[in-house]
Design a protein around this motif. Structure first.
Motif, PDB file in Angstrom:
ATOM      1  N   LYS A  44     -16.936  -3.937  39.535  1.00  0.00           N
ATOM      2  CA  LYS A  44     -16.590  -5.334  39.777  1.00  0.00           C
ATOM      3  C   LYS A  44     -16.082  -6.015  38.512  1.00  0.00           C
ATOM      4  N   VAL A  45     -15.106  -6.916  38.696  1.00  0.00           N
ATOM      5  CA  VAL A  45     -14.681  -7.821  37.640  1.00  0.00           C
ATOM      6  C   VAL A  45     -15.546  -9.069  37.815  1.00  0.00           C
ATOM      7  N   THR A  46     -16.389  -9.357  36.858  1.00  0.00           N
ATOM      8  CA  THR A  46     -17.351 -10.448  37.013  1.00  0.00           C
ATOM      9  C   THR A  46     -16.919 -11.669  36.232  1.00  0.00           C
ATOM     10  N   PRO A  47     -17.405 -12.837  36.595  1.00  0.00           N
ATOM     11  CA  PRO A  47     -18.253 -13.107  37.762  1.00  0.00           C
ATOM     12  C   PRO A  47     -17.423 -13.278  39.035  1.00  0.00           C
ATOM     13  N   TRP A  48     -18.073 -13.091  40.188  1.00  0.00           N
ATOM     14  CA  TRP A  48     -17.448 -13.388  41.467  1.00  0.00           C
ATOM     15  C   TRP A  48     -17.540 -14.894  41.693  1.00  0.00           C
ATOM     16  N   ASN A  49     -16.732 -15.417  42.596  1.00  0.00           N
ATOM     17  CA  ASN A  49     -16.763 -16.847  42.903  1.00  0.00           C
ATOM     18  C   ASN A  49     -17.435 -17.076  44.245  1.00  0.00           C
ATOM     19  N   ARG A  50     -18.124 -18.209  44.336  1.00  0.00           N
ATOM     20  CA  ARG A  50     -18.817 -18.579  45.573  1.00  0.00           C
ATOM     21  C   ARG A  50     -18.441 -20.007  45.927  1.00  0.00           C
ATOM     22  N   VAL A  51     -18.277 -20.258  47.229  1.00  0.00           N
ATOM     23  CA  VAL A  51     -17.999 -21.598  47.716  1.00  0.00           C
ATOM     24  C   VAL A  51     -18.896 -21.865  48.926  1.00  0.00           C
ATOM     25  N   ALA A  52     -19.438 -23.073  48.983  1.00  0.00           N
ATOM     26  CA  ALA A  52     -20.258 -23.485  50.118  1.00  0.00           C
ATOM     27  C   ALA A  52     -19.353 -24.184  51.132  1.00  0.00           C
ATOM     28  N   GLY A  54     -19.436 -26.280  54.759  1.00  0.00           N
ATOM     29  CA  GLY A  54     -20.310 -26.993  55.690  1.00  0.00           C
ATOM     30  C   GLY A  54     -19.977 -26.706  57.138  1.00  0.00           C
ATOM     31  N   GLU A  55     -20.839 -27.164  58.023  1.00  0.00           N
ATOM     32  CA  GLU A  55     -20.655 -26.958  59.463  1.00  0.00           C
ATOM     33  C   GLU A  55     -19.307 -27.497  59.921  1.00  0.00           C
ATOM     34  N   GLY A  56     -18.525 -26.658  60.602  1.00  0.00           N
ATOM     35  CA  GLY A  56     -17.257 -27.069  61.153  1.00  0.00           C
ATOM     36  C   GLY A  56     -16.145 -27.286  60.135  1.00  0.00           C
ATOM     37  N   GLN A  57     -16.373 -26.944  58.890  1.00  0.00           N
ATOM     38  CA  GLN A  57     -15.367 -27.160  57.854  1.00  0.00           C
ATOM     39  C   GLN A  57     -14.656 -25.856  57.501  1.00  0.00           C
ATOM     40  N   GLU A  58     -13.504 -26.010  56.813  1.00  0.00           N
ATOM     41  CA  GLU A  58     -12.790 -24.873  56.243  1.00  0.00           C
ATOM     42  C   GLU A  58     -12.934 -24.935  54.738  1.00  0.00           C
ATOM     43  N   GLY A  59     -12.689 -23.819  54.079  1.00  0.00           N
ATOM     44  CA  GLY A  59     -12.809 -23.779  52.629  1.00  0.00           C
ATOM     45  C   GLY A  59     -11.609 -23.117  51.990  1.00  0.00           C
ATOM     46  N   ALA A  60     -11.550 -23.239  50.684  1.00  0.00           N
ATOM     47  CA  ALA A  60     -10.495 -22.609  49.901  1.00  0.00           C
ATOM     48  C   ALA A  60     -11.108 -22.119  48.601  1.00  0.00           C
ATOM     49  N   MET A  61     -10.487 -21.109  48.031  1.00  0.00           N
ATOM     50  CA  MET A  61     -10.959 -20.558  46.768  1.00  0.00           C
ATOM     51  C   MET A  61      -9.749 -20.138  45.947  1.00  0.00           C
ATOM     52  N   ALA A  62      -9.740 -20.529  44.680  1.00  0.00           N
ATOM     53  CA  ALA A  62      -8.694 -20.104  43.752  1.00  0.00           C
ATOM     54  C   ALA A  62      -9.332 -20.005  42.376  1.00  0.00           C
ATOM     55  N   TYR A  63      -9.088 -18.892  41.701  1.00  0.00           N
ATOM     56  CA  TYR A  63      -9.650 -18.726  40.368  1.00  0.00           C
ATOM     57  C   TYR A  63      -8.885 -17.668  39.593  1.00  0.00           C
ATOM     58  N   THR A  64      -9.147 -17.633  38.286  1.00  0.00           N
ATOM     59  CA  THR A  64      -8.489 -16.692  37.387  1.00  0.00           C
ATOM     60  C   THR A  64      -9.550 -15.897  36.636  1.00  0.00           C
ATOM     61  N   ARG A  65      -9.312 -14.611  36.446  1.00  0.00           N
ATOM     62  CA  ARG A  65     -10.181 -13.735  35.673  1.00  0.00           C
ATOM     63  C   ARG A  65      -9.303 -12.875  34.768  1.00  0.00           C
ATOM     64  N   THR A  66      -9.935 -12.246  33.792  1.00  0.00           N
ATOM     65  CA  THR A  66      -9.235 -11.278  32.944  1.00  0.00           C
ATOM     66  C   THR A  66      -9.925  -9.933  33.070  1.00  0.00           C
ATOM     67  N   VAL A  67      -9.152  -8.881  32.863  1.00  0.00           N
ATOM     68  CA  VAL A  67      -9.715  -7.537  32.920  1.00  0.00           C
ATOM     69  C   VAL A  67      -8.891  -6.615  32.029  1.00  0.00           C
ATOM     70  N   VAL A  68      -9.569  -5.672  31.404  1.00  0.00           N
ATOM     71  CA  VAL A  68      -8.908  -4.604  30.653  1.00  0.00           C
ATOM     72  C   VAL A  68      -9.178  -3.309  31.411  1.00  0.00           C
ATOM     73  N   LEU A  69      -8.110  -2.664  31.870  1.00  0.00           N
ATOM     74  CA  LEU A  69      -8.232  -1.399  32.590  1.00  0.00           C
ATOM     75  C   LEU A  69      -7.989  -0.256  31.618  1.00  0.00           C
ATOM     76  N   ASP A  70      -8.997   0.602  31.453  1.00  0.00           N
ATOM     77  CA  ASP A  70      -8.873   1.753  30.564  1.00  0.00           C
ATOM     78  C   ASP A  70      -8.048   2.872  31.189  1.00  0.00           C
ATOM     79  N   THR A  71      -8.037   2.920  32.520  1.00  0.00           N
ATOM     80  CA  THR A  71      -7.273   3.937  33.247  1.00  0.00           C
ATOM     81  C   THR A  71      -6.528   3.262  34.396  1.00  0.00           C
ATOM     82  N   PRO A  72      -5.437   3.864  34.847  1.00  0.00           N
ATOM     83  CA  PRO A  72      -4.723   3.288  35.999  1.00  0.00           C
ATOM     84  C   PRO A  72      -5.601   3.337  37.240  1.00  0.00           C
TER      85      PRO A  72
END
Length: 121
Positions: A44-52, A54-72
């Motif tokens: 996993k690329v941490t941290p993960w994002n969480r959104v609450a 509510g009842e009958g509502q819709e949500g959205a999530m947008a975020y940025t992370r960085t990662v260094v991949l040692d292998t393809p």
């Protein structure tokens, strides 16, 4: 879920964007927590994002992370939802308009929060 099948080794800035919706189909609306994150073949690329949501509502999530991949390898967006009460068991949540973008960069520098000297990655 969003997937980039093969990403070359290197440093990347990742951007995630998605929408979240309850599929009530005649059922009572319910409150839930949605969690999303990016996984590589190394874990996993941490941290993960969480959104609450509510009842009958819709949500959205947008975020940025960085990662260094040692292998393809692949990058994949994983999401799950958990109801905030036992009444939500077996009910459905849809994650849609999912976008996962990986932009290769020459070098990543991490600045500790709230202040500090940069650390090369």
């Amino acid at each position: 879920m969003a997937l980039i099948k093969e990403v070359p080794a290197g440093s990347y800035v990742l951007h995630v964007d998605l929408q979240i919706k309850q599929q009530t189909q005649g059922e009572d609306p319910f409150a839930f927590d949605a969690e999303c994150g990016v996984e590589t073949s190394a874990g996993k690329v941490t941290p993960w994002n969480r959104v609450a949501v509510g009842e009958g509502q819709e949500g959205a999530m947008a975020y940025t992370r960085t990662v260094v991949l040692d292998t393809p390898g692949p990058l994949s967006l994983k999401c799950f939802a958990q109801g905030r009460s036992s009444d939500a068991a077996g009910k459905h949540v849809t994650f849609y308009h999912q976008s996962l973008t990986a932009t290769r960069v020459g070098k990543l520098t991490v600045y500790p929060w709230p202040t500090g000297w940069p650390q090369a990655q």
